[in-house]
Design a protein around this motif. Structure first.
Motif, PDB file in Angstrom:
ATOM      1  N   LEU A  78     -46.712   3.106  43.882  1.00 53.27           N
ATOM      2  CA  LEU A  78     -46.436   2.977  45.318  1.00 53.27           C
ATOM      3  C   LEU A  78     -46.681   1.550  45.805  1.00 53.27           C
ATOM      4  O   LEU A  78     -45.893   1.018  46.600  1.00 53.27           O
ATOM      5  CB  LEU A  78     -47.305   3.952  46.122  1.00 53.27           C
ATOM      6  CG  LEU A  78     -46.759   5.363  46.267  1.00 53.27           C
ATOM      7  CD1 LEU A  78     -47.804   6.280  46.891  1.00 53.27           C
ATOM      8  CD2 LEU A  78     -45.503   5.361  47.113  1.00 53.27           C
ATOM      9  N   ALA A  79     -47.743   0.940  45.341  1.00 54.90           N
ATOM     10  CA  ALA A  79     -48.046  -0.442  45.744  1.00 54.90           C
ATOM     11  C   ALA A  79     -46.928  -1.385  45.304  1.00 54.90           C
ATOM     12  O   ALA A  79     -46.494  -2.252  46.074  1.00 54.90           O
ATOM     13  CB  ALA A  79     -49.387  -0.879  45.154  1.00 54.90           C
ATOM     14  N   LYS A  80     -46.440  -1.203  44.073  1.00 57.46           N
ATOM     15  CA  LYS A  80     -45.337  -2.042  43.582  1.00 57.46           C
ATOM     16  C   LYS A  80     -44.068  -1.804  44.393  1.00 57.46           C
ATOM     17  O   LYS A  80     -43.334  -2.733  44.722  1.00 57.46           O
ATOM     18  CB  LYS A  80     -45.077  -1.773  42.101  1.00 57.46           C
ATOM     19  CG  LYS A  80     -46.141  -2.339  41.193  1.00 57.46           C
ATOM     20  CD  LYS A  80     -45.864  -1.980  39.734  1.00 57.46           C
ATOM     21  CE  LYS A  80     -46.996  -2.440  38.843  1.00 57.46           C
ATOM     22  NZ  LYS A  80     -46.840  -1.999  37.455  1.00 57.46           N
ATOM     23  N   GLN A  81     -43.813  -0.538  44.700  1.00 53.44           N
ATOM     24  CA  GLN A  81     -42.633  -0.201  45.498  1.00 53.44           C
ATOM     25  C   GLN A  81     -42.707  -0.865  46.870  1.00 53.44           C
ATOM     26  O   GLN A  81     -41.725  -1.389  47.363  1.00 53.44           O
ATOM     27  CB  GLN A  81     -42.511   1.308  45.668  1.00 53.44           C
ATOM     28  CG  GLN A  81     -41.930   2.037  44.494  1.00 53.44           C
ATOM     29  CD  GLN A  81     -40.490   1.650  44.253  1.00 53.44           C
ATOM     30  OE1 GLN A  81     -40.178   0.923  43.333  1.00 53.44           O
ATOM     31  NE2 GLN A  81     -39.599   2.137  45.087  1.00 53.44           N
ATOM     32  N   LYS A  82     -43.880  -0.829  47.477  1.00 50.01           N
ATOM     33  CA  LYS A  82     -44.028  -1.413  48.815  1.00 50.01           C
ATOM     34  C   LYS A  82     -43.857  -2.924  48.781  1.00 50.01           C
ATOM     35  O   LYS A  82     -43.376  -3.510  49.749  1.00 50.01           O
ATOM     36  CB  LYS A  82     -45.371  -1.004  49.423  1.00 50.01           C
ATOM     37  CG  LYS A  82     -45.373   0.455  49.818  1.00 50.01           C
ATOM     38  CD  LYS A  82     -46.676   0.893  50.438  1.00 50.01           C
ATOM     39  CE  LYS A  82     -46.584   2.376  50.792  1.00 50.01           C
ATOM     40  NZ  LYS A  82     -47.794   2.897  51.386  1.00 50.01           N
ATOM     41  N   GLN A  83     -44.221  -3.546  47.661  1.00 53.41           N
ATOM     42  CA  GLN A  83     -44.011  -4.990  47.528  1.00 53.41           C
ATOM     43  C   GLN A  83     -42.517  -5.311  47.466  1.00 53.41           C
ATOM     44  O   GLN A  83     -42.086  -6.366  47.914  1.00 53.41           O
ATOM     45  CB  GLN A  83     -44.702  -5.516  46.275  1.00 53.41           C
ATOM     46  CG  GLN A  83     -46.206  -5.556  46.370  1.00 53.41           C
ATOM     47  CD  GLN A  83     -46.861  -5.935  45.046  1.00 53.41           C
ATOM     48  OE1 GLN A  83     -46.198  -6.021  44.015  1.00 53.41           O
ATOM     49  NE2 GLN A  83     -48.162  -6.162  45.086  1.00 53.41           N
ATOM     50  N   ALA A  84     -41.738  -4.408  46.937  1.00 54.11           N
ATOM     51  CA  ALA A  84     -40.288  -4.627  46.806  1.00 54.11           C
ATOM     52  C   ALA A  84     -39.581  -4.539  48.156  1.00 54.11           C
ATOM     53  O   ALA A  84     -38.446  -5.013  48.290  1.00 54.11           O
ATOM     54  CB  ALA A  84     -39.693  -3.608  45.837  1.00 54.11           C
TER      55      ALA A  84
END
Length: 150
Positions: A78-84
């Motif tokens: 989720l953290a990686k997705q939010k960075q995208a």
């Protein structure tokens, strides 16, 4: 010169169409991103609820560790997705800015062509008025000459 302007206008219309397609694609990608993010968040919530339900019936330390590790992986995803998100948003903004620039260029070519057309119409109207004036003067001179000869 007008043919060159027509050519430039056609080129700018084509670039504008391409810019609109790119903007629409970027918007769809952003929406897909939000859908995917929502699905992952919902999956995490469902998994947490499942962890709570299983915990009520009792978990071994090993089971708890395994389930908690998976939850940590979901959080990292989720953290990686939010960075995208910034990437997808900037794509939409860049495409929108490009489209607006191309549209502005197309409109300027249209304005120049309209101005040329207006100038041409004014020139034709002046020429026509000049011919009418010359005809009237000639007609007046003939009529006067005919009256003077009688």
């Amino acid at each position: 010169m007008e043919n060159a302007l027509d050519f430039l206008l056609d080129q700018s219309k084509e670039r504008e169409e391409q810019a609109v397609l790119a903007l629409n694609t970027a918007r769809v990608e952003l929406e897909n991103y939000y859908d995917q993010l929502s699905q992952i968040e919902q999956y995490r919530l469902d998994y947490c609820q499942q962890l709570i339900d299983r915990g009520k019936s009792g978990l071994t330390a090993s089971e708890y560790s395994h389930l908690n590790r998976f939850l940590t992986q979901l959080d990292e995803t989720l953290a990686k997705q939010k960075q995208a998100e910034n990437h997808f948003k900037s794509q939409v903004e860049n495409c929108q800015q490009h489209w607006m620039e191309v549209r502005k260029q197309r409109r300027s070519y249209e304005w120049m062509l309209e101005k040329k057309q207006t100038e041409r119409q004014k020139q034709l109207a002046r020429k026509e008025q000049q011919q009418l004036d010359e005809f009237s003067t000639l007609q007046f001179s003939r009529n006067k000459a005919n009256r003077d000869s009688f």
